[in-house]
Design a protein around this motif. Structure first.
Motif, mmCIF file in Angstrom:
data_model
loop_
_atom_site.group_PDB
_atom_site.id
_atom_site.type_symbol
_atom_site.label_atom_id
_atom_site.label_comp_id
_atom_site.label_asym_id
_atom_site.label_seq_id
_atom_site.Cartn_x
_atom_site.Cartn_y
_atom_site.Cartn_z
ATOM 1 N N THR A 26 14.705 -51.932 3.302
ATOM 2 C CA THR A 26 13.497 -51.998 4.115
ATOM 3 C C THR A 26 12.438 -51.104 3.492
ATOM 4 O O THR A 26 12.730 -49.973 3.110
ATOM 5 N N HIS A 74 19.193 -46.812 7.437
ATOM 6 C CA HIS A 74 18.075 -46.718 8.384
ATOM 7 C C HIS A 74 17.987 -48.029 9.143
ATOM 8 O O HIS A 74 17.919 -49.096 8.538
ATOM 9 N N ASP A 75 17.996 -47.952 10.443
ATOM 10 C CA ASP A 75 17.888 -49.132 11.296
ATOM 11 C C ASP A 75 16.407 -49.431 11.515
ATOM 12 O O ASP A 75 15.718 -48.667 12.192
ATOM 13 N N PRO A 76 15.894 -50.538 10.960
ATOM 14 C CA PRO A 76 14.469 -50.827 11.105
ATOM 15 C C PRO A 76 14.046 -50.996 12.569
ATOM 16 O O PRO A 76 12.938 -50.606 12.937
ATOM 17 N N GLU A 77 14.913 -51.549 13.394
ATOM 18 C CA GLU A 77 14.565 -51.734 14.812
ATOM 19 C C GLU A 77 14.421 -50.389 15.512
ATOM 20 O O GLU A 77 13.499 -50.187 16.308
ATOM 21 N N GLU A 78 15.317 -49.456 15.196
ATOM 22 C CA GLU A 78 15.244 -48.116 15.801
ATOM 23 C C GLU A 78 13.985 -47.394 15.315
ATOM 24 O O GLU A 78 13.306 -46.720 16.088
ATOM 25 N N LYS A 82 11.178 -48.824 14.416
ATOM 26 C CA LYS A 82 10.046 -49.439 15.116
ATOM 27 C C LYS A 82 9.905 -48.859 16.528
ATOM 28 O O LYS A 82 8.778 -48.621 16.986
ATOM 29 N N GLN A 83 11.018 -48.630 17.191
ATOM 30 C CA GLN A 83 10.979 -48.042 18.536
ATOM 31 C C GLN A 83 10.378 -46.635 18.489
ATOM 32 O O GLN A 83 9.547 -46.275 19.331
ATOM 33 N N ARG A 84 10.804 -45.823 17.498
ATOM 34 C CA ARG A 84 10.269 -44.457 17.377
ATOM 35 C C ARG A 84 8.795 -44.463 17.030
ATOM 36 O O ARG A 84 8.020 -43.641 17.525
ATOM 37 N N VAL A 123 11.613 -56.328 5.006
ATOM 38 C CA VAL A 123 13.048 -56.289 4.751
ATOM 39 C C VAL A 123 13.371 -57.325 3.686
ATOM 40 O O VAL A 123 12.914 -58.476 3.768
#
Length: 104
Positions: free
Chosen positions: A10, A25-29, A31-33, A69
């Motif tokens: 990513t 690294h979780d891209p969804e997490e 984005k939330q941060r 991604v």
């Protein structure tokens, strides 16, 4: 002939700066941060980049933010472990890598 290993990578563009996120690294997490930082009026968001280095960016919603991604060749050094950094510069220019001008 053996198949080449690949991994999902990513990248994040913050304004004019581009970073390749380290594996794990979780891209969804992320984005939330980022969304929470912007919603609060601005805050620092930390993330680990290729080279296992931490970047801390102040995000307040005024900057352009793009996450991309893609599947790339596997790099066993890219563990996301900030205790084991590698490479020279953590400010890697994604465009130069994509164009084949800079190796990772």
């Amino acid at each position: 002939m053996s198949e080449q290993k690949t991994m999902v990578q990513t990248s994040i563009a913050l304004g004019e700066a581009h970073y390749l996120l380290a594996q794990g690294h979780d891209p969804e997490e992320l984005k939330q941060r980022i969304g929470a930082a912007i919603h609060s009026g601005g805050a620092f968001v930390d993330f680990v980049v290729v080279g296992n280095r931490t970047v801390s960016a102040f995000l307040d919603g005024r900057e352009r933010i793009i996450l991309t991604v893609e599947t790339v060749l596997f790099d066993e050094r890219d563990t996301g472990d900030v205790e084991a950094p590698f490479g020279g510069s953590y400010d890697i220019d994604v465009n130069r890598i994509v164009e084949g001008l800079d190796p990772i």
